[in-house]
Design an enzyme around this catalytic site. Sequence first.
Site, PDB file in Angstrom:
ATOM      1  N   HIS A  62       1.865   8.686  -6.309  1.00  0.00           N
ATOM      2  CA  HIS A  62       1.249   7.675  -5.425  1.00  0.00           C
ATOM      3  C   HIS A  62      -0.269   7.656  -5.602  1.00  0.00           C
ATOM      4  O   HIS A  62      -0.975   8.577  -5.202  1.00  0.00           O
ATOM      5  CB  HIS A  62       1.595   8.026  -3.977  1.00  0.00           C
ATOM      6  CG  HIS A  62       1.164   7.002  -2.963  1.00  0.00           C
ATOM      7  ND1 HIS A  62       2.043   6.424  -2.079  1.00  0.00           N
ATOM      8  CD2 HIS A  62      -0.051   6.463  -2.684  1.00  0.00           C
ATOM      9  CE1 HIS A  62       1.398   5.581  -1.291  1.00  0.00           C
ATOM     10  NE2 HIS A  62       0.113   5.590  -1.639  1.00  0.00           N
ATOM     11  N   HIS A  64      -3.762   4.637  -5.892  1.00  0.00           N
ATOM     12  CA  HIS A  64      -4.247   3.243  -5.916  1.00  0.00           C
ATOM     13  C   HIS A  64      -5.285   3.150  -7.028  1.00  0.00           C
ATOM     14  O   HIS A  64      -6.465   3.459  -6.799  1.00  0.00           O
ATOM     15  CB  HIS A  64      -4.873   2.872  -4.569  1.00  0.00           C
ATOM     16  CG  HIS A  64      -3.914   2.948  -3.417  1.00  0.00           C
ATOM     17  ND1 HIS A  64      -3.407   1.832  -2.793  1.00  0.00           N
ATOM     18  CD2 HIS A  64      -3.348   4.010  -2.789  1.00  0.00           C
ATOM     19  CE1 HIS A  64      -2.581   2.197  -1.816  1.00  0.00           C
ATOM     20  NE2 HIS A  64      -2.526   3.517  -1.798  1.00  0.00           N
ATOM     21  N   GLN A 157      -1.765  -5.010   1.020  1.00  0.00           N
ATOM     22  CA  GLN A 157      -2.645  -4.226   1.888  1.00  0.00           C
ATOM     23  C   GLN A 157      -2.910  -4.891   3.237  1.00  0.00           C
ATOM     24  O   GLN A 157      -3.032  -4.234   4.259  1.00  0.00           O
ATOM     25  CB  GLN A 157      -3.984  -3.964   1.177  1.00  0.00           C
ATOM     26  CG  GLN A 157      -5.023  -3.219   2.007  1.00  0.00           C
ATOM     27  CD  GLN A 157      -4.679  -1.762   2.247  1.00  0.00           C
ATOM     28  OE1 GLN A 157      -4.893  -0.909   1.420  1.00  0.00           O
ATOM     29  NE2 GLN A 157      -4.124  -1.464   3.424  1.00  0.00           N
ATOM     30  N   HIS A 215       4.387   1.874   2.140  1.00  0.00           N
ATOM     31  CA  HIS A 215       3.457   2.633   2.988  1.00  0.00           C
ATOM     32  C   HIS A 215       4.031   2.522   4.399  1.00  0.00           C
ATOM     33  O   HIS A 215       4.018   1.434   4.988  1.00  0.00           O
ATOM     34  CB  HIS A 215       2.063   1.998   2.977  1.00  0.00           C
ATOM     35  CG  HIS A 215       1.224   2.354   1.791  1.00  0.00           C
ATOM     36  ND1 HIS A 215       1.548   1.978   0.513  1.00  0.00           N
ATOM     37  CD2 HIS A 215       0.052   3.041   1.702  1.00  0.00           C
ATOM     38  CE1 HIS A 215       0.608   2.433  -0.315  1.00  0.00           C
ATOM     39  NE2 HIS A 215      -0.316   3.080   0.380  1.00  0.00           N
ATOM     40  N   GLU A 218       1.791   4.991   8.480  1.00  0.00           N
ATOM     41  CA  GLU A 218       0.588   5.775   8.161  1.00  0.00           C
ATOM     42  C   GLU A 218      -0.409   5.612   9.303  1.00  0.00           C
ATOM     43  O   GLU A 218      -1.398   4.892   9.211  1.00  0.00           O
ATOM     44  CB  GLU A 218      -0.036   5.329   6.835  1.00  0.00           C
ATOM     45  CG  GLU A 218      -1.147   6.288   6.386  1.00  0.00           C
ATOM     46  CD  GLU A 218      -1.926   5.811   5.169  1.00  0.00           C
ATOM     47  OE1 GLU A 218      -1.796   4.632   4.785  1.00  0.00           O
ATOM     48  OE2 GLU A 218      -2.692   6.614   4.626  1.00  0.00           O
ATOM     49  N   ASP A 314      -3.181   9.727  -4.010  1.00  0.00           N
ATOM     50  CA  ASP A 314      -3.480   8.528  -3.221  1.00  0.00           C
ATOM     51  C   ASP A 314      -4.792   7.874  -3.661  1.00  0.00           C
ATOM     52  O   ASP A 314      -4.818   6.693  -3.989  1.00  0.00           O
ATOM     53  CB  ASP A 314      -3.491   8.832  -1.721  1.00  0.00           C
ATOM     54  CG  ASP A 314      -3.203   7.611  -0.833  1.00  0.00           C
ATOM     55  OD1 ASP A 314      -2.794   6.560  -1.372  1.00  0.00           O
ATOM     56  OD2 ASP A 314      -3.373   7.710   0.398  1.00  0.00           O
ATOM     57  N   TRP A 320     -11.285   5.139   0.970  1.00  0.00           N
ATOM     58  CA  TRP A 320     -10.520   5.980   1.891  1.00  0.00           C
ATOM     59  C   TRP A 320     -10.797   7.456   1.689  1.00  0.00           C
ATOM     60  O   TRP A 320     -10.512   8.268   2.540  1.00  0.00           O
ATOM     61  CB  TRP A 320      -9.018   5.700   1.723  1.00  0.00           C
ATOM     62  CG  TRP A 320      -8.651   4.310   2.131  1.00  0.00           C
ATOM     63  CD1 TRP A 320      -8.361   3.897   3.397  1.00  0.00           C
ATOM     64  CD2 TRP A 320      -8.561   3.152   1.305  1.00  0.00           C
ATOM     65  NE1 TRP A 320      -8.094   2.554   3.397  1.00  0.00           N
ATOM     66  CE2 TRP A 320      -8.201   2.068   2.132  1.00  0.00           C
ATOM     67  CE3 TRP A 320      -8.742   2.911  -0.071  1.00  0.00           C
ATOM     68  CZ2 TRP A 320      -8.026   0.771   1.643  1.00  0.00           C
ATOM     69  CZ3 TRP A 320      -8.561   1.629  -0.548  1.00  0.00           C
ATOM     70  CH2 TRP A 320      -8.207   0.566   0.298  1.00  0.00           C
TER      71      TRP A 320
HETATM   72  N1  17E Z   1      -4.353   1.720   1.732  1.00  0.00           N
HETATM   73  C1  17E Z   1      -3.576   2.185   2.743  1.00  0.00           C
HETATM   74  O1  17E Z   1      -3.011   1.383   3.498  1.00  0.00           O
HETATM   75  N2  17E Z   1      -3.413   3.506   2.904  1.00  0.00           N
HETATM   76  C2  17E Z   1      -4.021   4.368   2.082  1.00  0.00           C
HETATM   77  N3  17E Z   1      -3.860   5.675   2.269  1.00  0.00           N
HETATM   78  C3  17E Z   1      -4.840   3.886   1.027  1.00  0.00           C
HETATM   79  C4  17E Z   1      -4.970   2.548   0.896  1.00  0.00           C
HETATM   80  C5  17E Z   1      -5.522   4.851   0.110  1.00  0.00           C
HETATM   81 FE   FE2 Z   2      -1.460   4.820  -0.351  1.00  0.00          FE
END
Ligand code: 17E
Ligand code: FE2
Length: 421
Positions: A62, A64, A157, A215, A218, A314, A320
């Site tokens: 995982h 980005h 996103q 995702h 989170e 990540d 982030w």
């Molecule tokens: N976007 C998201 O929604 N969550 C993350 N941990 C990252 C990007 C890195």
């Molecule tokens: Fe992520």
Amino acid sequence: MTSYDLLLRNGRLLHRNGTIAPVDIAVQGGAIAEISPHIPALAQQELDLQGQLVSPPFVESHIHLDSALTAGQPRWNQSGTLFEGIEIWRERKQNLSLEDVKSRALETLKQQAMQGVLFVRSHVDVSEAKLVALQALLEVREAVKNWMTLQIVAFPQDGIYGGDKNESLMEEAIARGVDVIGGIPHYELTREDGVKSVHRIFEWAEQHDRLIDIHCDEIDDDHSRFLEVMTACALRTDLGSRVTASHTTAFGSYNNAYAYKLLGFLQRTQINFVCNPLINITLQGRTDTYPKRRGLTRVKELWQQGMNVSLGHDCILDPWYSLGTGNMLDVAAMLVHVGQMTGSAEIDACYNMVTWQGAKTLHLEEQYGIAVGKPANLIVLDASDRFDALRRRAPVRYVVSRGKVLASTEVPSPQWYGEQP
Ligand code: 17E
Ligand code: FE2
């Protein structure tokens, strides 16, 4: 006498269960031709591994790549939250160019490969009208295919229902050939939209025969319960092993009665979990005072129940997370600490989460692992075993990809000039 392309002599081959066997490994035409304690043959290239550990490559489950190497652009994340990160990225992604994304992604992949990562699953943000990042990563996937396997996840996103065009952008991304369909139900505008998005993702996956990696949950909100929706969809569609739930940090905040019930449901699926310990230990808990929670999913319990868990970096230098190197042993070591996986079998399990278990998440199936007939992808670690590799973040001495030596690293040799202790 037989002559091979490449002969690796005097290695110690690590197996998934932790046993280690002394071996020579012969490579021919990009594949592993022979493995035995001694191979009496010649080769165009021979390497003496001097008893170092031979392991299948690391798997990055995982990351980005589209946002990698943009930390500070246009500004630093001051609150340290996921949500400020999303805002900063929304500004940065207004001026992406193909060249910008491709050069950062290629540089990152090269850094990863030099540290023994040969399989990468990258999310790419497809809630941007021109789909520049998607196009860039599709081109990168093609450009690196002779040395790196890159899987691309269409990741909305800003939410599939968070903007008018986002749903059709997802469909466009699927049509252009992403490997995996993503989502972000906890960031949809309402709980109902979140539920709807999970159902939509499963429909797309069935219709277009793709994997799923969402995702999911989170957030520290213990009411974020989209994992149960994924579980229900997995049970009803039989897609289980093709499905991954990433992050699921709210699982760490659920009350135990609910978590216990959910674990039971999960066991009836074969859903894969991806934990990103470096990022979630820093992003989560930001609205807590004290005691401040750890923001990870329940890795130890999932592992104890036999669920497949693998790990991701990540982020590398992005809105982030302003740190990161691509080294999967750093990721595994952070999990040992934050997940309190300090027992000896637990530490070994954390190593498997960045190797074999990652391969399972990515559905690499037959192409992964060190055996005669498989593609010759392997790494040589300056370590005696899994525990030692993880404890010392052992350097990767050689990286062999598709039968060729792709990278090597000299092992540091510190000198002592003080008195003899
Ligand atoms: N976007 C998201 O929604 N969550 C993350 N941990 C990252 C990007 C890195
Ligand atoms: Fe992520």
